[in-house]
Design an enzyme around this catalytic site. Structure first.
Site, mmCIF file in Angstrom:
data_model
loop_
_atom_site.group_PDB
_atom_site.id
_atom_site.type_symbol
_atom_site.label_atom_id
_atom_site.label_comp_id
_atom_site.label_asym_id
_atom_site.label_seq_id
_atom_site.Cartn_x
_atom_site.Cartn_y
_atom_site.Cartn_z
ATOM 1 N N ASP A 99 -0.638 9.075 20.438
ATOM 2 C CA ASP A 99 -0.808 9.644 21.778
ATOM 3 C C ASP A 99 -1.253 11.102 21.728
ATOM 4 O O ASP A 99 -1.139 11.824 22.714
ATOM 5 C CB ASP A 99 0.502 9.532 22.563
ATOM 6 C CG ASP A 99 1.676 10.216 21.856
ATOM 7 O OD1 ASP A 99 1.603 10.406 20.623
ATOM 8 O OD2 ASP A 99 2.661 10.553 22.521
ATOM 9 N N ASP A 135 -16.356 16.863 18.836
ATOM 10 C CA ASP A 135 -15.516 17.319 17.725
ATOM 11 C C ASP A 135 -15.540 18.841 17.714
ATOM 12 O O ASP A 135 -16.610 19.439 17.922
ATOM 13 C CB ASP A 135 -16.036 16.779 16.385
ATOM 14 C CG ASP A 135 -14.996 16.883 15.283
ATOM 15 O OD1 ASP A 135 -14.512 15.831 14.827
ATOM 16 O OD2 ASP A 135 -14.656 18.019 14.874
ATOM 17 N N LYS A 178 0.859 -1.193 0.000
ATOM 18 C CA LYS A 178 0.000 0.000 0.000
ATOM 19 C C LYS A 178 0.887 1.231 0.000
ATOM 20 O O LYS A 178 1.866 1.310 0.744
ATOM 21 C CB LYS A 178 -0.919 -0.003 1.225
ATOM 22 C CG LYS A 178 -1.898 1.168 1.240
ATOM 23 C CD LYS A 178 -2.928 1.029 2.348
ATOM 24 C CE LYS A 178 -2.352 1.388 3.711
ATOM 25 N NZ LYS A 178 -3.406 1.506 4.736
ATOM 26 N N GLN A 192 -12.513 8.104 10.822
ATOM 27 C CA GLN A 192 -12.199 7.090 11.812
ATOM 28 C C GLN A 192 -13.186 7.069 12.977
ATOM 29 O O GLN A 192 -13.422 6.019 13.579
ATOM 30 C CB GLN A 192 -10.776 7.277 12.335
ATOM 31 C CG GLN A 192 -9.710 6.721 11.412
ATOM 32 C CD GLN A 192 -9.891 5.226 11.163
ATOM 33 O OE1 GLN A 192 -10.228 4.465 12.057
ATOM 34 N NE2 GLN A 192 -9.664 4.813 9.929
ATOM 35 N N ARG A 218 -10.160 -1.189 8.010
ATOM 36 C CA ARG A 218 -9.269 -2.122 8.705
ATOM 37 C C ARG A 218 -8.656 -1.492 9.943
ATOM 38 O O ARG A 218 -8.369 -2.177 10.920
ATOM 39 C CB ARG A 218 -8.220 -2.699 7.773
ATOM 40 C CG ARG A 218 -7.200 -1.741 7.135
ATOM 41 C CD ARG A 218 -6.156 -1.240 8.088
ATOM 42 N NE ARG A 218 -4.921 -0.829 7.474
ATOM 43 C CZ ARG A 218 -4.112 0.070 7.987
ATOM 44 N NH1 ARG A 218 -4.459 0.740 9.092
ATOM 45 N NH2 ARG A 218 -2.973 0.348 7.412
#
Length: 326
Positions: free
Chosen positions: A233, A165, A73, A144, A116
């Protein structure tokens, strides 16, 4: 004999109809193979065009003999694309025939990457979260945020979603998806603490940043919470990370490369286990109801190659895509 490959656009890849449940199953199988040292996957090399160091373009090869999967990829992530009306993640995947090395398919990788990545979060949660988890907090409600919510809903009896958000539009989109597609109760919150405290599962899914914005503070997480740090993180203060009982990742070599060579994961907890070790039972997952467990999965080529053959086979069966001559 004419050698041909199947080109699959993003719309083609989506229209194949591969479900999240199928993707989670394939991803877990891939981690089982990886945990038993039956996957060839060199560390992904990358380049970082532009200033600031947050842009990346990575080459991600992998070979999974048991899944008859080999390929690479070529994927980019540009945080600034969102201000330009462009996707954060873009790229292509080449699937090869393991026996001859010939390319079988070239396909858009954006949908695969989104699905995935969320599937890997769900596999981590299977081993590290409480099985009765019903409330989830999503911090950053983009692609995501959507796919992680979908994946967690496959494995857990979710009922409530707390959505945070900075963009009200993104939060509203996730709320509609949660309510209309998944049938969940969704609350949009303006304070990120409200998307963390009281949740059984927390997913942080913003851009991956070298310098964490460290929004989440110590004391916000309840006992027994599982956290999937899709954005490495970036969302957590160092004090909050010190509360982790188990800090895990998908691949230790890649994690150490990011930590030692690239500058991510500064002052993070020591890695307890790789996901493959959890899936194979070589390391224990959750051991009690009070552990605050974390998964900082980086995204592996193995995951892409576990999914790509399924898409290729279904597309060929359904006559989806465009055949090209090599």
């Amino acid at each position: 004999m004419t050698n041909k490959l199947l080109y699959l656009s993003q719309a083609d890849v989506k229209s194949v109809g591969l479900t999240m449940a199928e993707i989670i199953e394939a991803t877990e199988k891939g981690f089982m193979e990886m945990g038993n040292n039956r996957v060839e996957m060199p560390p992904k090399p990358g380049i970082h065009p532009g200033e600031g160091g947050d842009n990346f373009i990575h080459a991600m090869p992998a070979f999974i003999p048991a899944m008859d999967a080999a390929g690479v990829k070529w994927v980019s992530g540009y945080p600034g694309n969102q201000q330009k009306g462009l996707p954060y993640i873009n790229g292509l995947l080449i699937l090869n025939d393991p026996e001859t090395g010939l390319p079988l398919s070239v396909m858009d990788c954006s949908w695969i990457t989104a699905m995935r990545t969320a599937a890997a979060s769900a596999v981590s949660a299977k081993y590290l979260a409480r099985p009765e988890s019903s409330t989830i907090g999503i911090l950053a409600c983009g692609v995501q945020g959507h796919t992680n919510l979908e994946a967690m809903n496959v494995l857990f009896p979710l009922k409530k979603v707390m959505a945070y958000d900075p963009s009200p539009e993104n939060a509203e989109k996730l709320a509609r998806f949660g309510k209309e597609t998944l049938g969940l109760e969704v609350t949009i919150v303006s304070d990120p603490k409200d998307a963390v405290t009281g949740c059984d599962i927390v997913v942080t899914s913003g851009p991956i940043l070298k310098v964490p914005h460290a929004t989440i503070q110590a004391g916000w997480l309840n006992e027994g919470t599982f956290v999937s740090c899709v954005d490495f993180d970036s969302f957590f203060s160092r004090e909050a990370l010190k509360e982790a009982a188990k800090w895990t990742t998908d691949n230790l070599d890649q994690y150490n490369h990011y930590k030692d060579k690239v500058g991510f994961f500064v002052d993070c907890p020591g890695v307890y286990a790789e996901l493959g070790e959890l899936v194979t039972g070589k390391k224990k997952g959750r051991e009690n109801a009070t552990e605050k467990n974390f998964a900082a999965n980086l995204g592996l080529a193995m995951e892409d190659m576990a999914v790509a053959p399924l898409i290729y086979k279904k597309a060929a069966e359904k006559n989806i895509g465009t055949w090209l001559t090599l």
